[in-house]
Design a protein around this motif. Structure first.
Motif, PDB file in Angstrom:
ATOM      1  N   UNK A 226       0.825  -1.213   0.000  1.00 46.92           N
ATOM      2  CA  UNK A 226       0.000   0.000   0.000  1.00 46.92           C
ATOM      3  C   UNK A 226       0.859   1.262   0.000  1.00 46.92           C
ATOM      4  N   UNK A 227       2.083   1.138   0.494  1.00 44.97           N
ATOM      5  CA  UNK A 227       2.979   2.282   0.661  1.00 44.97           C
ATOM      6  C   UNK A 227       4.106   2.308  -0.361  1.00 44.97           C
ATOM      7  N   UNK A 228       4.128   1.322  -1.248  1.00 49.16           N
ATOM      8  CA  UNK A 228       5.188   1.267  -2.248  1.00 49.16           C
ATOM      9  C   UNK A 228       6.519   0.808  -1.704  1.00 49.16           C
ATOM     10  N   UNK A 229       6.501   0.014  -0.640  1.00 53.06           N
ATOM     11  CA  UNK A 229       7.730  -0.480  -0.026  1.00 53.06           C
ATOM     12  C   UNK A 229       7.776  -2.001  -0.034  1.00 53.06           C
ATOM     13  N   UNK A 230       8.978  -2.523   0.201  1.00 46.61           N
ATOM     14  CA  UNK A 230       9.162  -3.937   0.474  1.00 46.61           C
ATOM     15  C   UNK A 230       9.647  -4.088   1.904  1.00 46.61           C
ATOM     16  N   UNK A 231       9.508  -5.303   2.439  1.00 48.79           N
ATOM     17  CA  UNK A 231       9.922  -5.557   3.814  1.00 48.79           C
ATOM     18  C   UNK A 231      11.431  -5.750   3.904  1.00 48.79           C
ATOM     19  N   UNK A 232      11.974  -5.326   5.023  1.00 46.80           N
ATOM     20  CA  UNK A 232      13.355  -5.660   5.350  1.00 46.80           C
ATOM     21  C   UNK A 232      13.479  -7.176   5.426  1.00 46.80           C
ATOM     22  N   UNK A 233      14.594  -7.717   4.962  1.00 49.15           N
ATOM     23  CA  UNK A 233      14.739  -9.176   4.974  1.00 49.15           C
ATOM     24  C   UNK A 233      14.700  -9.741   6.392  1.00 49.15           C
ATOM     25  N   UNK A 234      15.062  -8.938   7.352  1.00 49.01           N
ATOM     26  CA  UNK A 234      14.944  -9.289   8.759  1.00 49.01           C
ATOM     27  C   UNK A 234      14.745  -7.996   9.517  1.00 49.01           C
ATOM     28  N   UNK A 235      13.969  -8.056  10.576  1.00 51.00           N
ATOM     29  CA  UNK A 235      13.863  -6.875  11.432  1.00 51.00           C
ATOM     30  C   UNK A 235      13.721  -7.312  12.868  1.00 51.00           C
ATOM     31  N   UNK A 236      14.077  -6.425  13.767  1.00 48.80           N
ATOM     32  CA  UNK A 236      13.807  -6.624  15.190  1.00 48.80           C
ATOM     33  C   UNK A 236      12.643  -5.684  15.494  1.00 48.80           C
ATOM     34  N   UNK A 237      12.767  -4.855  16.511  1.00 47.37           N
ATOM     35  CA  UNK A 237      11.746  -3.832  16.678  1.00 47.37           C
ATOM     36  C   UNK A 237      11.935  -2.735  15.639  1.00 47.37           C
ATOM     37  N   UNK A 238      13.094  -2.732  14.995  1.00 47.68           N
ATOM     38  CA  UNK A 238      13.416  -1.716  13.989  1.00 47.68           C
ATOM     39  C   UNK A 238      13.828  -2.383  12.677  1.00 47.68           C
ATOM     40  N   UNK A 239      13.743  -1.614  11.608  1.00 50.66           N
ATOM     41  CA  UNK A 239      14.258  -2.057  10.309  1.00 50.66           C
ATOM     42  C   UNK A 239      15.780  -2.105  10.387  1.00 50.66           C
ATOM     43  N   UNK A 240      16.373  -3.051   9.685  1.00 46.93           N
ATOM     44  CA  UNK A 240      17.844  -3.083   9.614  1.00 46.93           C
ATOM     45  C   UNK A 240      18.356  -1.683   9.258  1.00 46.93           C
ATOM     46  N   UNK A 241      19.235  -1.112  10.073  1.00 49.85           N
ATOM     47  CA  UNK A 241      19.621   0.290   9.887  1.00 49.85           C
ATOM     48  C   UNK A 241      20.479   0.568   8.658  1.00 49.85           C
ATOM     49  N   UNK A 242      21.039  -0.463   8.051  1.00 51.40           N
ATOM     50  CA  UNK A 242      21.960  -0.229   6.932  1.00 51.40           C
ATOM     51  C   UNK A 242      21.273   0.373   5.707  1.00 51.40           C
ATOM     52  N   UNK A 243      19.986   0.096   5.527  1.00 51.38           N
ATOM     53  CA  UNK A 243      19.295   0.681   4.377  1.00 51.38           C
ATOM     54  C   UNK A 243      19.313   2.205   4.454  1.00 51.38           C
ATOM     55  N   UNK A 244      18.962   2.740   5.609  1.00 47.64           N
ATOM     56  CA  UNK A 244      18.957   4.194   5.789  1.00 47.64           C
ATOM     57  C   UNK A 244      20.383   4.739   5.819  1.00 47.64           C
ATOM     58  N   UNK A 245      21.294   3.998   6.438  1.00 51.90           N
ATOM     59  CA  UNK A 245      22.699   4.427   6.487  1.00 51.90           C
ATOM     60  C   UNK A 245      23.260   4.589   5.081  1.00 51.90           C
ATOM     61  N   UNK A 246      22.967   3.631   4.209  1.00 53.87           N
ATOM     62  CA  UNK A 246      23.447   3.704   2.826  1.00 53.87           C
ATOM     63  C   UNK A 246      22.851   4.907   2.092  1.00 53.87           C
ATOM     64  N   UNK A 247      21.583   5.166   2.323  1.00 49.93           N
ATOM     65  CA  UNK A 247      20.916   6.293   1.668  1.00 49.93           C
ATOM     66  C   UNK A 247      21.541   7.618   2.098  1.00 49.93           C
ATOM     67  N   UNK A 248      21.721   7.788   3.389  1.00 51.16           N
ATOM     68  CA  UNK A 248      22.303   9.049   3.873  1.00 51.16           C
ATOM     69  C   UNK A 248      23.763   9.161   3.442  1.00 51.16           C
ATOM     70  N   UNK A 249      24.476   8.041   3.421  1.00 47.51           N
ATOM     71  CA  UNK A 249      25.864   8.079   2.928  1.00 47.51           C
ATOM     72  C   UNK A 249      25.909   8.571   1.482  1.00 47.51           C
ATOM     73  N   UNK A 250      24.977   8.117   0.660  1.00 49.82           N
ATOM     74  CA  UNK A 250      24.943   8.576  -0.738  1.00 49.82           C
ATOM     75  C   UNK A 250      24.723  10.079  -0.811  1.00 49.82           C
ATOM     76  N   UNK A 251      23.862  10.601   0.068  1.00 49.49           N
ATOM     77  CA  UNK A 251      23.632  12.050   0.104  1.00 49.49           C
ATOM     78  C   UNK A 251      24.881  12.792   0.554  1.00 49.49           C
ATOM     79  N   UNK A 252      25.513  12.299   1.616  1.00 43.91           N
ATOM     80  CA  UNK A 252      26.678  12.993   2.173  1.00 43.91           C
ATOM     81  C   UNK A 252      27.845  12.964   1.194  1.00 43.91           C
ATOM     82  N   UNK A 253      28.035  11.843   0.513  1.00 45.16           N
ATOM     83  CA  UNK A 253      29.123  11.790  -0.468  1.00 45.16           C
ATOM     84  C   UNK A 253      28.798  12.674  -1.671  1.00 45.16           C
TER      85      UNK A 253
END
Length: 463
Positions: A226-253
């Protein structure tokens, strides 16, 4: 509604760097506190839609929740949070207050707070990338391409270690940034598309949703679809943080690329260089005490903004660490991610405005090149001598450069005066000799490479 004079704001992003109405409204749509709550409410709505499709609740509930979130305001959620001391519980309470008794149980059904928070952040950052960040970067890329092609034949002395090297063209120098920015655009696009969501509950094991669904992962996929997303392959109470880390790294670089370009342009405006210039308005002031000054303020501002926001990447790396299924050590730090995005976009938009009016002083570029043109032939001379079998061509030419500096003679004159080198000179063909007498032709394939780089990125980015 709280109304506040913008000059009483604390963040300079609000009272200084977002004063352009169109920019502020664009940023606010995705990155404001109001936007954050709006996206969180949309996740709650997506949850109810999926519940209705599974027959857990009626589609009438969907209509009620949809109407409720249309009426929802950030102010009322914040007012509720004063009582709950919990932001998502406050959001849920405000939605439930607007729906019937029959609909209330299905708001936030089987979910935990960060099913909503992480998923909402992924949706808004993904949409922000697709609808705002990437189009803005492509606009800058198009301008850089135009400059590169316009100046592809403009001779410029190359510089390494701050010293004159062999020549390039100014278009070739700009093409470097066309390529680097192009790669960052792709990285931002790809990492934005990879942002994930979750509907896995308090520890990520689908404990609550498993009570109602034989395959809770399928239900999770239905909500996220409904939101145009896919699920993280694994999650705890949070989504695996590397997806967001990679996105922000791309912006910062990417921020680093435009900061590097700005630093180059800033130095090219030095009085003793004077190869490019920023456009100055008729009432613009360069110095409070020196009326003649015309400072490179826009390029300096971009580098300064990069200095402020680049170190925040370290916080994202630190936020990768969350104890066991989750701790709260990213709860405050993650709220500042929108500032980083706004800082980047503000600088990109500033660079767009500045580059549209970039002034290139081709005469000064040629004059600076002429300062070293006779020494520039040292490289082709040494390579040509080596190709003809000279046993120590580099040392021979190095000594010639020292003699040239002492006597004022050119290298091509000296080589013809040296008995031990005269035989090599005679072996050079006319084209090679001409190259040594016209150093401005020693630019390799700078022109063709500029055209090739621009053509490549025009195709890849479809601009």
């Amino acid at each position: 509604m709280i109304e506040r004079n913008i000059f009483k704001n604390i963040s300079p992003l609000d009272h200084r760097y977002s004063l352009r109405k169109e920019n502020f409204e664009d940023y606010s749509k995705y990155l404001s506190e109001e936007a954050k709550i709006k996206y969180q409410a949309q996740v709650e709505l997506a949850l109810v839609k999926a519940l209705a499709k599974e027959g857990i609740c009626s589609f009438e509930v969907v209509k009620e929740v949809e109407k409720a979130i249309e009426e929802l305001t950030a102010e009322e959620v914040y007012e509720e949070e004063k009582k709950t001391r919990h932001n998502i519980r406050a959001l849920v309470n405000c939605i439930q207050r607007k729906v019937s008794k029959e609909a209330k149980p299905y708001v936030h059904f089987t979910t935990t707070s960060f099913d909503i928070v992480d998923t909402a952040n992924s949706v808004r950052y993904k949409e922000c990338a697709e609808e705002l960040i990437l189009p803005t970067l492509k606009e800058l890329q198009k301008i850089l391409m135009e400059i590169a092609l316009r100046e592809k034949d403009t001779i410029q002395v190359g510089r390494t270690h701050g010293q004159h090297a062999v020549p390039v063209t100014f278009g070739f120098a700009v093409a470097e940034y066309v390529s680097r920015l192009g790669n960052r655009i792709l990285a931002i696009k790809e990492s934005g598309e990879r942002l994930k969501g979750k509907m896995t509950g308090a520890v990520g094991a689908y404990n609550a949703s498993h009570l109602f669904f034989n395959n809770p992962e399928t239900f999770e996929a239905e909500v996220l679809e409904e939101l145009g997303l896919e699920a993280s392959t694994h999650s705890t109470q949070i989504v695996e943080p590397e997806y967001l880390t990679d996105f922000i790294h791309a912006l910062v670089s990417g921020f680093g690329v435009i900061a590097n370009f700005s630093d180059d342009m800033r130095h090219l405006q030095r009085t003793e260089i004077g190869e490019v210039g920023e456009y100055f308005g008729k009432d613009q002031v360069g110095s409070s005490t020196m009326p003649h000054k015309r400072n490179p303020i826009n390029y300096e501002n971009i580098k300064s903004m990069w200095k402020e926001f680049m170190p925040r990447m370290m916080t994202l790396y630190q936020d990768q660490i969350s104890e066991h299924q989750r701790d709260l050590t990213n709860s405050a730090s993650s709220r500042f991610i929108p500032e980083l995005i706004v800082g980047f976009l503000s600088s990109v938009n500033r660079l767009i405005r500045t580059c549209r009016k970039l002034v290139v002083d081709q005469e000064n570029m040629e004059e600076n090149f002429n300062q070293s043109k006779e020494m520039i032939v040292a490289e082709p001379l040494y390579i040509l001598l080596a190709s003809l079998g000279h046993p120590d061509a580099h040392e021979a030419v190095r000594k010639l450069t020292l003699e040239a500096q002492e006597t004022g003679q050119t290298l091509r004159e000296l080589i013809q005066d040296k008995e031990e080198l005269e035989a090599y000179w005679q072996k050079l063909n006319q084209k090679q000799k001409e190259l040594l007498t016209k150093p401005e032709k020693y630019i390799g394939i700078a022109v063709q490479k500029t055209e090739k780089v621009v053509d490549y990125w025009q195709g890849i980015l479809n601009i």
